[in-house]
Design a protein around this motif. Structure first.
Motif, PDB file in Angstrom:
ATOM      1  N   ILE A  57       0.873  -1.173   0.027  1.00 34.76           N
ATOM      2  CA  ILE A  57       0.130   0.171  -0.118  1.00 34.76           C
ATOM      3  C   ILE A  57       0.938   1.217  -0.047  1.00 34.76           C
ATOM      4  O   ILE A  57       0.763   1.916  -0.678  1.00 34.76           O
ATOM      5  N   ALA A  61       1.664   4.144  -2.971  1.00 32.55           N
ATOM      6  CA  ALA A  61       1.430   5.616  -2.910  1.00 32.55           C
ATOM      7  C   ALA A  61       2.706   6.449  -2.985  1.00 32.55           C
ATOM      8  O   ALA A  61       2.656   7.634  -3.315  1.00 32.55           O
ATOM      9  N   ASP A 279      -4.530   8.975   3.251  1.00 27.24           N
ATOM     10  CA  ASP A 279      -5.167   8.904   2.133  1.00 27.24           C
ATOM     11  C   ASP A 279      -5.218   7.208   1.774  1.00 27.24           C
ATOM     12  O   ASP A 279      -6.301   7.023   1.107  1.00 27.24           O
ATOM     13  N   HIS A 280      -4.431   6.347   2.276  1.00 23.74           N
ATOM     14  CA  HIS A 280      -4.346   5.003   1.832  1.00 23.74           C
ATOM     15  C   HIS A 280      -4.637   3.990   2.798  1.00 23.74           C
ATOM     16  O   HIS A 280      -4.937   2.670   2.519  1.00 23.74           O
ATOM     17  N   SER A 284      -8.492   1.282   4.593  1.00 27.95           N
ATOM     18  CA  SER A 284      -7.970   0.305   3.598  1.00 27.95           C
ATOM     19  C   SER A 284      -8.794  -0.863   3.612  1.00 27.95           C
ATOM     20  O   SER A 284      -8.984  -1.633   4.473  1.00 27.95           O
TER      21      SER A 284
END
Length: 340
Positions: A57, A61, A279-280, A284
């Motif tokens: 992940i 990014a 953001d990620h 998730s």
């Protein structure tokens, strides 16, 4: 990136085996070489499992390779020290249960360190489970507890500073009796400890649910109690009763795990990873799937919010070391107040 295939999460990892795709990014830090995350435990254990979910992940990014490096030894302190000794340039991180990083100096494993040495990024909380071999004579937790009082019960853990080791110590401390018959056998990680219990090499293990999930699902281990105040439920397994069903006043604090970037790197590193986490990671689906399947609690955070969430388990573990006579320094020296 080197991927270790783990039973039960292979499907999740397969979803992550996509080509590295650097993205057009607004982030202030754009790393120009691989980032290493040192996992200070053996492959297959709780820290290793979840770090190998998070690493891709972060890779996507940040647009650079994120390499998971296993460096076990000395209850996780060997790899942790290596991360602290590396150049503070943002390219060497570590991963662990936060209570370990915060208390290594209390037990003398890493002198002079504290949680202030890191910027904190949490993803899941884990709970230890007391399990026995499926063929064990102990059918429930009270029977095992009784044997621990007077018999000879071998307990497989990843060491005194591991989650399993601290779980056993907490049970001994809070059970109200000296469990003289419980004898710890230590291994280089949670996965080898769980295998030892599943194979009958040890009678029981107190390692984390995420390390035991596949063995419990396969019927090789039988979960007797989870160190929680609520039953543990995960895919394919009947609910495991909470230890508070048997020891009503048993104190439980969430055991948070995460990745940690040593302090002293350029501020843009932390600003960027903060934003990447927001953001990620914070929502998730991959981490949620992992948690549901492996018996973890999806609860990500970073910065001051992460520290606030983690402090109860940090304080518990540091102060328990004092009570058990395992501390070589007073936790107050690293800002932990045990008088509360």
């Amino acid at each position: 990136m080197r991927i270790v295939k783990l039973a039960g999460i292979t499907g999740v990892l397969a979803l992550l085996s996509t080509p590295l795709a650097a993205q057009e990014s607004e982030y202030s830090w754009q790393p120009d070489r691989p980032i290493n995350i040192i996992v200070p435990w053996a492959a297959g254990g709780s820290t290793d499992q979840v770090t190998r979910i998070v690493a891709p992940i972060l890779e996507e990014a940040l647009g650079t390779e994120v390499v998971v490096v296993n460096q076990p030894g000395a209850s996780g302190s060997t790899g942790t020290r290596a991360a602290l000794d590396a150049a503070r340039d943002g390219y060497t991180w570590t991963a662990n249960a936060i209570a370990n990083n915060a208390t290594y100096s209390v037990t003398g494993l890493i002198e002079g360190t504290s949680i202030e040495d890191y910027h904190i990024y949490l993803h899941v909380a884990n709970a230890p489970v007391v399990s026995v071999n499926a063929d064990s004579e102990y059918q429930d937790f009270p029977a095992l507890l009784e044997a621990m009082k007077s018999g000879s019960v071998t307990v497989a853990t990843a060491g005194v500073n591991s989650s399993g080791g601290m779980a056993l110590a907490s049970i001994k401390q809070q059970a109200g009796d000296e469990l003289a018959g419980a004898r710890m056998i230590t291994y280089d990680g949670g996965n080898p400890a769980v295998i030892a219990a599943a194979s009958g090499e040890a009678i029981t293990t107190t390692q984390l649910a995420v390390e035991q999930a596949e063995m419990i699902r396969a019927g090789r281990l039988r979960g007797l109690a989870v160190l929680s105040d609520a039953p543990l439920e995960f895919e394919g397994v009947d609910p495991i009763p909470p230890i508070t069903d048997f020891i009503s006043d048993f104190h439980v604090a969430k055991d948070y795990f995460g990745v940690f970037i040593p302090a002293g790197a350029p501020q843009e590193v932390y600003d960027t990873v903060d934003q990447v986490w927001q953001d990620h990671v914070m929502d998730s689906e991959l981490l949620k799937e992992y948690a549901a399947k492996q018996g973890a609690i999806f609860d990500p955070s970073y910065g001051d919010g992460a520290l606030e969430k983690a402090m109860p388990v940090v304080i518990d573990e540091a102060c328990a070391r004092v009570e058990r006579g395992e501390a070589v320094i007073d936790p107050s020296e690293i800002g932990i107040d045990c008088s509360q």
